[in-house]
Write an enzyme that holds these catalytic residues in place. Structure first.
Site, PDB file in Angstrom:
ATOM      1  N   GLU A 160      33.347  31.460 -10.856  1.00  0.00           N
ATOM      2  CA  GLU A 160      34.481  32.241 -10.130  1.00  0.00           C
ATOM      3  C   GLU A 160      33.708  32.279  -8.908  1.00  0.00           C
ATOM      4  O   GLU A 160      32.894  32.799  -8.417  1.00  0.00           O
ATOM      5  CB  GLU A 160      34.291  33.895 -10.521  1.00  0.00           C
ATOM      6  CG  GLU A 160      35.592  34.626 -10.506  1.00  0.00           C
ATOM      7  CD  GLU A 160      35.462  35.149  -8.967  1.00  0.00           C
ATOM      8  OE1 GLU A 160      35.623  34.386  -8.107  1.00  0.00           O
ATOM      9  OE2 GLU A 160      35.492  36.686  -8.921  1.00  0.00           O
ATOM     10  N   GLU A 163      37.138  31.114   3.206  1.00  0.00           N
ATOM     11  CA  GLU A 163      36.881  32.450   2.720  1.00  0.00           C
ATOM     12  C   GLU A 163      35.832  33.011   3.671  1.00  0.00           C
ATOM     13  O   GLU A 163      34.641  32.340   3.988  1.00  0.00           O
ATOM     14  CB  GLU A 163      36.058  32.426   1.423  1.00  0.00           C
ATOM     15  CG  GLU A 163      35.815  33.773   0.868  1.00  0.00           C
ATOM     16  CD  GLU A 163      35.189  33.680  -0.580  1.00  0.00           C
ATOM     17  OE1 GLU A 163      34.404  32.839  -1.045  1.00  0.00           O
ATOM     18  OE2 GLU A 163      35.756  34.614  -1.467  1.00  0.00           O
TER      19      GLU A 163
END
Ligand code: NAI
Ligand code: MG
Length: 495
Positions: free
Chosen positions: A266, A396
């Protein structure tokens, strides 16, 4: 040790050492690392920096318990009872667990005690119930000559699960990895993040108190490139479950590829929040703001690309700005704070670097953008207006930085949403069911929230596509991923 500084509730630090084979131990090495309180800059604890030998000892303990111990072979319902007890104990100690997380990484105590820790208990309770409900399939098969055949599948525990966890939601994410693995009958070794190991150590102690046999859950504290890498590459591990950065995930995946080891990765996202003109903005705006500023934006599912129809863009920007400007950055233990700190100086520099990049690439800074004077690691919630090609819209940031961009047609909205290397989640705000459903179908993501943002539920899977990783945690998919499916063909003759 009891801490009473500031208005921190009274609590006890867990013994800051590894948990290996049921023992609290400083391990084989002598190196330590400091865990620091990002609000004051003071040290919280010195923890052993696990060595290759410590990791090996932990994997051997987990393997021995899996092969010869009682956990994987006990009646599944008995495992469930222990996990139910663990959930109760997590709730009993919610204040302590929440205080550890607020102290080590600056998450609001209030959010942790009312959110993360109850969610941690809920994950254990959910998977406790799964323990005795893992079932297979059965089928009547074709005859072979005179032989009749019947077949079925069984799900068996995968073995030793290595859990490598991040600092942003340490207890919850440890629970996501441990609870299904334990319910399935696996054993585990956890390597918590350097910045936030203490709630995981407390969790391990609570699991022991709940009745988990020695060696079922082992925790090795330490540095990623040493302890983390040793665990990810250990031949005694059957699966690596990793949550963290893409760079580390890539390394874990390529090693797993060459050894056929199972992995779940993840790796975060750059998730879109699509706001259509028929959205109920009064109810949408708090979610949109939360998707950017909750936990200072240090959330993998953060919705930092705000993709709004041009007709309502000013309203959405004004709404986001109002949330940002009302934020109270302060001590995470202070009731009046609405935002805590950034986890560490490195992360702060990374965020400030992105804000600078936004400015230099010509994005329009609408509010925020500044770091507050120390010692606390506070950064203002920040809103840019810009477009999808900016670095701040592509990478990100893991900080409270929103980039608002506009669309004119639904096709354009979907194209913008999908124009990213990530694919964790997306949010759609609209009151038109046809619009919602047709957009949901076209989004290249693992999860969609409609008229809301990012709150997981243990009953449904969590995970992403593309650069956001592979595999699923939580839900049926999550626990099945901790099992091996075995197909059994039975030959028999007629009466
Ligand atoms: P990281 O990926 O370095 O750390 C995550 C975990 O991996 C920690 O337990 C760390 O000790 C471990 N680790 C580090 N190097 C390793 C290696 N070579 N082998 C095995 N394990 C290793 O992430 P970091 O540095 O804390 O954060 C950097 C960026 O990563 C953030 O700014 C954010 O963009 C992203 N991130 C994403 C998360 C998510 O939820 N998907 C969580 C944390 C970070
Ligand atoms: Mg810290």
């Amino acid at each position: 040790m009891t801490t009473t500084v500031r208005n921190i509730p009274e609590f006890t630090l867990p013994d800051p050492v590894h948990r290996i084979g049921g023992r609290a131990t400083t391990g084989a090495g002598t190196e330590t690392f400091a865990s620091t309180d990002p609000t004051t800059g003071r040290s919280v604890a010195d923890l052993p920096a696990g060595s290759v030998q410590d990791v090996d000892n932990a994997v051997v303990a987990a393997r021995a318990q899996f092969e010869d111990g009682e956990w994987s072979t006990m009646p599944a319902a008995e495992r469930g009872k222990i996990l139910y007890r663990a959930a109760d104990l997590i709730e009993r100690d919610a204040e302590t667990l929440a205080a550890l997380e607020a102290l080590e990484m600056g998450k609001l105590y209030r959010d942790s005690v009312a959110g993360d820790i109850p969610a941690t208990a809920a994950v254990f309770r959910h998977f406790a119930g799964w323990s005795d409900k893992l079932t297979g399939q059965s089928a009547s098969l074709c005859d072979i000559g005179d032989q009749k055949r019947f077949g079925f599948t069984m799900r068996q525990p995968l073995g030793v699960v290595a859990a490598i966890t991040p600092w942003n939601n340490p207890a919850v994410i440890a629970a996501w990895k441990l609870a299904p693995a334990l319910a399935a009958g696996c054993t585990a070794v956890v390597k918590p993040a350097e910045d936030a190991s203490l709630s995981t150590l407390r969790l391990a102690d609570l699991l022991t108190e709940a009745g988990l046999p020695d060696g079922v859950v082992n925790v090795v504290t330490g540095l990623g490139p040493v302890a983390g890498a040793a665990l990810a590459g250990h031949p005694g591990v059957d699966k690596v479950s990793f949550t963290g950065s893409a760079a580390v995930g890539r390394g874990i995946h390529s090693y797993a590829g060459s050894t056929f080891r199972k992995v779940t990765l993840e790796l975060g996202g750059k998730s879109p929040q699509l706001i259509f003109p028929d959205a109920d903005l009064d109810s949408a705006l708090p979610w949109i703001a939360m998707g950017n500023f909750y936990h200072q934006g240090q959330v993998c599912a953060a919705g930092t690309r705000v993709i709004v129809h041009e007709s309502i863009a000013d309203k959405v920007v004004d709404g986001l700005v109002a949330f940002a400007e009302q934020a109270v950055m302060g001590d995470p233990f202070d009731e009046s704070s609405t935002m805590g700190t950034i986890v560490n100086e490195k992360q702060m520099n990374r965020i400030m670097g992105y804000i600078e990049k936004g400015r230099s690439e010509g994005a329009d800074l609408v509010t925020g953008g500044a770091r507050l004077d120390g010692p606390g690691l506070f950064v203002q919630p920040t809103v840019f207006r810009g477009h999808n090609d900016l670095t701040i819209a592509r990478e990100e940031i893991f900080g409270p930085v929103a980039t608002v961009m506009t669309f004119s047609t639904p096709e354009e909205a979907v194209a913008l949403a999908n124009a990213t290397e990530f694919g964790l989640n997306a949010m759609v705000y609209s009151s038109d069911i046809s619009r919602i459903h047709s957009v949901v179908e076209k989004l290249r993501v693992g999860m969609v929230w409609v008229n809301g943002w990012g709150v997981p539920d243990p009953a449904l899977p969590w995970g992403g596509r593309g650069g956001s990783g592979i595999g699923r945690e939580l839900g049926r998919s999550g626990i099945e991923a901790d099992t091996e499916e075995k197909t059994v063909h039975i030959g028999y003759t007629g009466l």
